[in-house]
Design an enzyme around this catalytic site. Sequence first.
Site, PDB file in Angstrom:
ATOM      1  N   THR A  33       1.044 -10.031  -8.852  1.00  0.00           N
ATOM      2  CA  THR A  33       1.507 -10.477 -10.170  1.00  0.00           C
ATOM      3  C   THR A  33       2.285  -9.346 -10.834  1.00  0.00           C
ATOM      4  O   THR A  33       1.950  -8.170 -10.669  1.00  0.00           O
ATOM      5  CB  THR A  33       0.285 -10.866 -11.028  1.00  0.00           C
ATOM      6  N   GLY A  34       3.296  -9.714 -11.609  1.00  0.00           N
ATOM      7  CA  GLY A  34       4.081  -8.716 -12.337  1.00  0.00           C
ATOM      8  C   GLY A  34       5.548  -8.818 -11.956  1.00  0.00           C
ATOM      9  O   GLY A  34       5.929  -9.611 -11.084  1.00  0.00           O
ATOM     10  N   GLY A  90       2.345  -5.285  -7.018  1.00  0.00           N
ATOM     11  CA  GLY A  90       2.831  -4.123  -7.751  1.00  0.00           C
ATOM     12  C   GLY A  90       1.667  -3.247  -8.185  1.00  0.00           C
ATOM     13  O   GLY A  90       0.510  -3.510  -7.867  1.00  0.00           O
ATOM     14  N   LYS A 102      -4.156  -0.807 -11.855  1.00  0.00           N
ATOM     15  CA  LYS A 102      -3.517  -2.115 -11.927  1.00  0.00           C
ATOM     16  C   LYS A 102      -4.089  -2.876 -13.122  1.00  0.00           C
ATOM     17  O   LYS A 102      -5.122  -2.514 -13.659  1.00  0.00           O
ATOM     18  CB  LYS A 102      -3.739  -2.916 -10.640  1.00  0.00           C
ATOM     19  N   GLY A 103      -3.386  -3.942 -13.500  1.00  0.00           N
ATOM     20  CA  GLY A 103      -3.885  -4.777 -14.590  1.00  0.00           C
ATOM     21  C   GLY A 103      -3.024  -4.752 -15.833  1.00  0.00           C
ATOM     22  O   GLY A 103      -3.353  -5.389 -16.831  1.00  0.00           O
ATOM     23  N   GLU A 111      -6.366  -9.987  -8.653  1.00  0.00           N
ATOM     24  CA  GLU A 111      -5.632  -9.069  -7.768  1.00  0.00           C
ATOM     25  C   GLU A 111      -6.590  -8.252  -6.913  1.00  0.00           C
ATOM     26  O   GLU A 111      -6.350  -8.040  -5.717  1.00  0.00           O
ATOM     27  CB  GLU A 111      -4.751  -8.131  -8.606  1.00  0.00           C
TER      28      GLU A 111
HETATM   29  C1  5RP Z   1      -0.592  -7.084 -13.076  1.00  0.00           C
HETATM   30  C2  5RP Z   1      -0.405  -5.808 -12.356  1.00  0.00           C
HETATM   31  C3  5RP Z   1       0.989  -5.443 -11.963  1.00  0.00           C
HETATM   32  O1  5RP Z   1       1.052  -5.317 -10.601  1.00  0.00           O
HETATM   33  C4  5RP Z   1       1.349  -4.156 -12.611  1.00  0.00           C
HETATM   34  O2  5RP Z   1       1.168  -4.303 -14.020  1.00  0.00           O
HETATM   35  C5  5RP Z   1       2.781  -3.756 -12.317  1.00  0.00           C
HETATM   36  O3  5RP Z   1       3.649  -4.650 -12.928  1.00  0.00           O
HETATM   37  P1  5RP Z   1       5.210  -4.481 -12.851  1.00  0.00           P
HETATM   38  O4  5RP Z   1       5.614  -4.675 -11.448  1.00  0.00           O
HETATM   39  O5  5RP Z   1       5.756  -5.563 -13.781  1.00  0.00           O
HETATM   40  O6  5RP Z   1       5.540  -3.098 -13.374  1.00  0.00           O
HETATM   41  O7  5RP Z   1      -1.315  -5.071 -12.055  1.00  0.00           O
HETATM   42  O8  5RP Z   1      -1.923  -7.245 -13.467  1.00  0.00           O
END
Ligand code: 5RP
Length: 262
Positions: A33-34, A90, A102-103, A111
């Site tokens: 996600t992200g 990500g 993460k998060g 995740e």
């Molecule tokens: C979501 C996550 C994402 O992987 C993390 O926030 C990175 O996001 P992005 O790729 O938009 O920088 O842990 O819960």
Amino acid sequence: MPSDLSPIDKAKFAAAKRATQYVEDGMRVGLGTGSTAAWLVRCLGELVSEEGLKITGVPTSARTAALARDVGIPVVSLDEARWLDVTIDGADEYDGNLNLIKGGGGALLQEKIVATASDQMVVIADISKQVEALGAFPLPIEVIPFGWQTTKALIEETLIGMDVLGRDVTLRLNGDAAYVTDEGNHILDLHLNRIGNPRQLSLVLNQIPGVVENGLFIDICDAVVIGYGDGRVEVRDINEGTVEETRFDFLETDNLFSDIAE
Ligand code: 5RP
């Protein structure tokens, strides 16, 4: 690839494109996600629709499930898939041991469950996510709504005895209301600045009643694929101890990602 993409989006795209090489016909693939993971989902969708790649996706959020369906990736729940070949996601931070925070996008619980249920977890990131010590990015903790203020107080008390530089804990908001995760929980963000012992902190936090899970991913990630704005990609594999570099020549005519939303 559209030439008007920012260098950071080119970096995310390059990392995502390289990471598709971890995916083979017949695999069950955890979909992160992200914004970086969204590039991956688009890349995989293209392989499914244009090259006949046969995969089953297990999304880590409602957002990712919707995007995966949109781009034609067949989606099942983790309970249907049970065990996955690879998860690609990500991260907000990764350190030299490939431990992660993460998060940031609020999906850490699914995740972590999905990544742990995978033979391999691959992180895709741009170089801004690389740190010497975890903790500059606020550490997200998923807590149940019942008694969350008590849980917050317990976390604050616990942090007094931990090797961290900051101790502020804030409730994540969505506008004026508390942010609600896909599991109906809230997120507390821990502003720690530097985490001296991530493994110990992760274990201690998960002992606190009301804490569902924390955003430290310790010994879960196997490889990180780091994209750069000029198309360079570096792959670091923690198990093999290898570092490999490649470069993508982006096609100016490739406009598949021009409408990417995240
Ligand atoms: C979501 C996550 C994402 O992987 C993390 O926030 C990175 O996001 P992005 O790729 O938009 O920088 O842990 O819960």
